[in-house]
Design a protein around this motif. Structure first.
Motif, PDB file in Angstrom:
ATOM      1  N   VAL A  57      31.757 -27.307  -0.565  1.00 49.58           N
ATOM      2  CA  VAL A  57      31.801 -27.689   0.858  1.00 49.58           C
ATOM      3  C   VAL A  57      32.236 -29.135   1.063  1.00 49.58           C
ATOM      4  CG1 VAL A  57      30.038 -26.007   1.470  1.00 49.58           C
ATOM      5  CG2 VAL A  57      29.337 -28.354   0.933  1.00 49.58           C
ATOM      6  N   HIS A  58      32.696 -29.800   0.003  1.00 49.48           N
ATOM      7  CA  HIS A  58      33.039 -31.220   0.154  1.00 49.48           C
ATOM      8  C   HIS A  58      34.226 -31.568  -0.737  1.00 49.48           C
ATOM      9  CE1 HIS A  58      31.279 -35.590   0.535  1.00 49.48           C
ATOM     10  NE2 HIS A  58      32.619 -35.599   0.500  1.00 49.48           N
ATOM     11  N   THR A  59      35.442 -31.467  -0.163  1.00 49.54           N
ATOM     12  CA  THR A  59      36.655 -31.867  -0.895  1.00 49.54           C
ATOM     13  C   THR A  59      37.553 -32.692   0.022  1.00 49.54           C
ATOM     14  OG1 THR A  59      37.965 -29.920  -0.243  1.00 49.54           O
ATOM     15  CG2 THR A  59      36.624 -29.705  -2.245  1.00 49.54           C
ATOM     16  N   HIS A  60      38.436 -33.443  -0.601  1.00 51.79           N
ATOM     17  CA  HIS A  60      39.422 -34.252   0.146  1.00 51.79           C
ATOM     18  C   HIS A  60      40.795 -34.001  -0.460  1.00 51.79           C
ATOM     19  CE1 HIS A  60      36.189 -36.641   2.069  1.00 51.79           C
ATOM     20  NE2 HIS A  60      35.598 -36.638   0.890  1.00 51.79           N
ATOM     21  N   LEU A  61      41.504 -33.006   0.074  1.00 52.72           N
ATOM     22  CA  LEU A  61      42.835 -32.687  -0.434  1.00 52.72           C
ATOM     23  C   LEU A  61      43.878 -33.344   0.458  1.00 52.72           C
ATOM     24  CD1 LEU A  61      42.280 -28.874  -1.148  1.00 52.72           C
ATOM     25  CD2 LEU A  61      42.034 -30.813  -2.732  1.00 52.72           C
ATOM     26  N   PHE A 152      30.579 -31.585  11.952  1.00 54.63           N
ATOM     27  CA  PHE A 152      31.233 -32.863  12.239  1.00 54.63           C
ATOM     28  C   PHE A 152      30.784 -33.887  11.221  1.00 54.63           C
ATOM     29  CE2 PHE A 152      31.183 -30.417  16.091  1.00 54.63           C
ATOM     30  CZ  PHE A 152      32.486 -30.546  16.534  1.00 54.63           C
ATOM     31  N   LYS A 153      31.751 -34.646  10.703  1.00 56.31           N
ATOM     32  CA  LYS A 153      31.436 -35.659   9.693  1.00 56.31           C
ATOM     33  C   LYS A 153      31.409 -37.022  10.350  1.00 56.31           C
ATOM     34  CE  LYS A 153      31.457 -37.417   5.363  1.00 56.31           C
ATOM     35  NZ  LYS A 153      32.553 -37.198   4.427  1.00 56.31           N
ATOM     36  N   LEU A 154      30.376 -37.793  10.027  1.00 54.01           N
ATOM     37  CA  LEU A 154      30.253 -39.137  10.573  1.00 54.01           C
ATOM     38  C   LEU A 154      30.086 -40.116   9.422  1.00 54.01           C
ATOM     39  CD1 LEU A 154      27.788 -38.099  13.402  1.00 54.01           C
ATOM     40  CD2 LEU A 154      30.246 -38.503  13.611  1.00 54.01           C
ATOM     41  N   VAL A 241      25.629 -35.987   3.025  1.00 48.68           N
ATOM     42  CA  VAL A 241      26.559 -35.643   1.935  1.00 48.68           C
ATOM     43  C   VAL A 241      26.338 -36.588   0.759  1.00 48.68           C
ATOM     44  CG1 VAL A 241      28.264 -34.728   3.565  1.00 48.68           C
ATOM     45  CG2 VAL A 241      28.512 -37.080   2.731  1.00 48.68           C
ATOM     46  N   HIS A 242      26.799 -36.174  -0.370  1.00 48.06           N
ATOM     47  CA  HIS A 242      26.788 -36.917  -1.649  1.00 48.06           C
ATOM     48  C   HIS A 242      25.590 -37.855  -1.833  1.00 48.06           C
ATOM     49  CE1 HIS A 242      28.757 -40.006   0.746  1.00 48.06           C
ATOM     50  NE2 HIS A 242      29.998 -39.625   0.533  1.00 48.06           N
ATOM     51  N   LEU A 243      24.379 -37.315  -1.658  1.00 50.84           N
ATOM     52  CA  LEU A 243      23.179 -38.134  -1.898  1.00 50.84           C
ATOM     53  C   LEU A 243      23.101 -38.424  -3.412  1.00 50.84           C
ATOM     54  CD1 LEU A 243      19.771 -37.801  -0.196  1.00 50.84           C
ATOM     55  CD2 LEU A 243      19.863 -38.087  -2.681  1.00 50.84           C
ATOM     56  N   THR A 318      31.336 -31.234  -4.811  1.00 57.92           N
ATOM     57  CA  THR A 318      32.016 -32.157  -5.746  1.00 57.92           C
ATOM     58  C   THR A 318      32.457 -33.472  -5.123  1.00 57.92           C
ATOM     59  OG1 THR A 318      34.182 -31.174  -5.270  1.00 57.92           O
ATOM     60  CG2 THR A 318      32.932 -30.303  -7.183  1.00 57.92           C
ATOM     61  N   ASP A 319      32.697 -33.509  -3.803  1.00 57.62           N
ATOM     62  CA  ASP A 319      33.376 -34.661  -3.204  1.00 57.62           C
ATOM     63  C   ASP A 319      34.695 -34.919  -3.946  1.00 57.62           C
ATOM     64  OD1 ASP A 319      33.950 -36.792  -1.583  1.00 57.62           O
ATOM     65  OD2 ASP A 319      32.445 -38.131  -2.437  1.00 57.62           O
ATOM     66  N   HIS A 320      35.358 -33.820  -4.294  1.00 63.20           N
ATOM     67  CA  HIS A 320      36.636 -33.916  -5.023  1.00 63.20           C
ATOM     68  C   HIS A 320      37.626 -34.776  -4.233  1.00 63.20           C
ATOM     69  CE1 HIS A 320      40.013 -32.440  -7.478  1.00 63.20           C
ATOM     70  NE2 HIS A 320      40.673 -32.212  -6.350  1.00 63.20           N
TER      71      HIS A 320
HETATM   72 ZN    ZN Z   1      33.742 -37.216   0.497  1.00 66.75          ZN
END
Ligand code: ZN
Ligand code: URP
Ligand code: ZN
Ligand code: ZN
Length: 471
Positions: A57-61, A152-154, A241-243, A318-320
């Motif tokens: 649920v957490h990627t940056h493509l 929504f991401k903040l 996210v990403h704690l 992953t925060d890929h």
């Molecule tokens: Zn991220």
């Protein structure tokens, strides 16, 4: 027409059973003993586990960031995900300040449509509500939710680029509460961190490991508390996210105990990498491990594993956010703050979680499925479509070989980076076959590391607004 998976052990979050699975078209048609069906391709899963496909649920493509663009686009990124057993991901559309959410959404659909190879969805990163009282932006939030963008991401970090102030964050949270949408928060005190960064650079502290030292775990803990407290005031459901560390976890837990609607994920890297082992301050190579939040002291790892077992953390993502070492991380030679933040991980999440989590004795195979597949589907409003092996759901299926040994290396990975964060690590447990909406797209047992489907076959998934599954 379809696939019949025979003789495997079906693993769901709520239990495991030796049974068969019949796929018709894109859906799971039947789960049961001794299924006989004609005209289907039979896959023998003897000694293998039949699990839902992974959901990251957490990627940056294809994301512009740090003066460059993340190295995987929607084709290479989703193929890498599939090879590692992931059949669905949620990426981030970033609204630019002064522009609309609609523009960000359209931009990310252009990047993804006709390129994605597995199913995907988007979170909307809000940086601006428009002029005046923000009613234009708040209306856009309604439109987004109506179109299936229900989170929504903040950002509370990256001042001048993505960070928003508490007032804007609170407004978004109030609206999200009305819409049953989920607020995903990057929780770090960006303003305090920026001061420390400037002080370090002025003292000539420019090497990569100063990135980690400049971002105190307490800056993450402070923002974690503030985000959850504001969300609680607004009546909104929040997902950190990403704690990455024990202090932030303490904040999450004490506010959860007081009844805040707060959930959190951690990421693979924080469970197995540490500042002592990866960034002792000796070489430029450490730029490979510059991501945000940074690596923490090793003792935090145990605390995070424990939090996964006791339910205070509910998802592993992953925060890929991949950048090549040779020509992208190098933008920060001589100034750690210019190293593009992020690491490549979408391909290795399940291998690492299985090897260290299940083989390592932290949790069961069912809990593994929960953390990697079922909880992500529930929290992000798609449990009626994905995340379990159940009749009527999408046939996104991972056939897992718990005995396969695999050595992770940049030389053989699908991710488009020239390094791996886990180079040379040998893990036991790997994807044998991967089925995406009824189609065999990976067969690591006969064609290792190859994506067998067509480019662009991945579909955008509309998600329900369900307040993170907490209503
Ligand atoms: Zn991220
Ligand atoms: O270092 C990271 N994580 N880069 C991606 C952006 C973010 O903060 O998630
Ligand atoms: Zn972040
Ligand atoms: Zn607190």
């Amino acid at each position: 027409m379809g696939i019949l998976i025979k003789n495997g052990t079906v693993v769901n979050a709520d239990g495991s059973k030796k049974t068969d699975v019949l796929i018709d078209g894109e859906k799971i048609a039947k789960v049961g003993d001794k299924i006989n069906a004609t005209g289907h391709t039979t896959v023998d899963a003897t000694d293998l586990l039949v699990m839902p496909g992974g959901i990251d649920v957490h990627t940056h493509l294809d994301m512009p960031f740090g003066g460059t663009v993340s190295a995987d686009d929607y084709t290479t990124g989703t193929q890498a995900a599939a090879v590692g057993g992931t059949t669905m991901l949620i990426d981030f559309a970033l609204q630019s300040q002064g522009r609309t959410m609609r523009e960000a959404y359209d931009t990310w659909r252009k990047k993804s449509d006709n390129k994605a190879c597995i199913d995907f969805s988007l979170h909307m990163a809000v940086t601006d509500l428009g002029p005046g009282d923000g009613s234009q932006g708040l209306r856009e939030m309604e439109e987004m939710v109506a179109e299936g963008v229900s989170s929504f991401k903040l950002f509370m970090a990256y001042p001048g680029v993505l960070m928003i102030d508490d007032g804007l964050m609170f407004k978004v949270m109030q609206k999200a509460a009305k819409l049953n949408a989920l607020c995903c928060i990057h929780a770090e005190n960006g303003s305090a961190i920026d001061i420390v960064v400037a002080q370090m650079l002025a003292e000539g502290k420019t090497a990569p490991h100063y990135h980690a030292l400049s971002r105190s775990p307490k800056a993450e803990a402070e923002a974690t508390h503030r985000a959850i407290a504001l969300a609680d005031m607004a009546g909104a459901a929040v997902y950190i996210v990403h704690l990455s560390n024990a202090y932030a976890l303490d904040e999450l837990k004490h506010l959860q105990e007081r009844g805040a609607k707060a959930l959190a994920e951690t990421c693979t890297q924080y469970l197995v990498l540490s500042i002592e082992d990866q960034m002792p301050g000796k070489s430029w190579d450490e730029a490979k491990f510059v991501f945000t939040p940074p690596l923490r002291e090793k003792w935090n790892q145990k605390v995070l594993w424990q939090a996964l077992t006791d339910g205070s953390l509910v998802v592993v993502s992953t925060d890929h956010c991949p950048f090549r070492f040779a020509d992208q991380k190098s933008l920060g030679r001589g100034n750690f703050s210019k190293i593009p933040n992020g690491g490549p991980g979408v391909e290795n999440r399940l291998q690492i979680l299985w090897h260290y989590g299940v083989n390592g004795g932290w949790f069961t195979q069912e809990k593994f499925v929960d953390l990697c597949c079922t909880a992500p589907a529930r929290v992000f409003g798609m449990e009626k479509q994905k995340g379990s092996i159940k009749e009527g759901l999408d046939a996104d299926i991972l056939i897992w070989d718990p005995n396969a040994e695999y050595t992770i290396s940049a030389a053989t990975q699908r991710m488009a980076t020239d390094y791996s964060m886990f180079e040379g690590w040998t893990v036991k447990g790997n994807a044998a076959k991967v089925i995406s909406r009824g189609e065999l797209v990976v067969d690591n047992s006969t064609k290792p590391g190859k994506f067998l489907g067509t480019t662009g076959r991945g579909r955008f998934v509309k998600r329900e607004a369900n307040a993170g599954g907490m209503v």
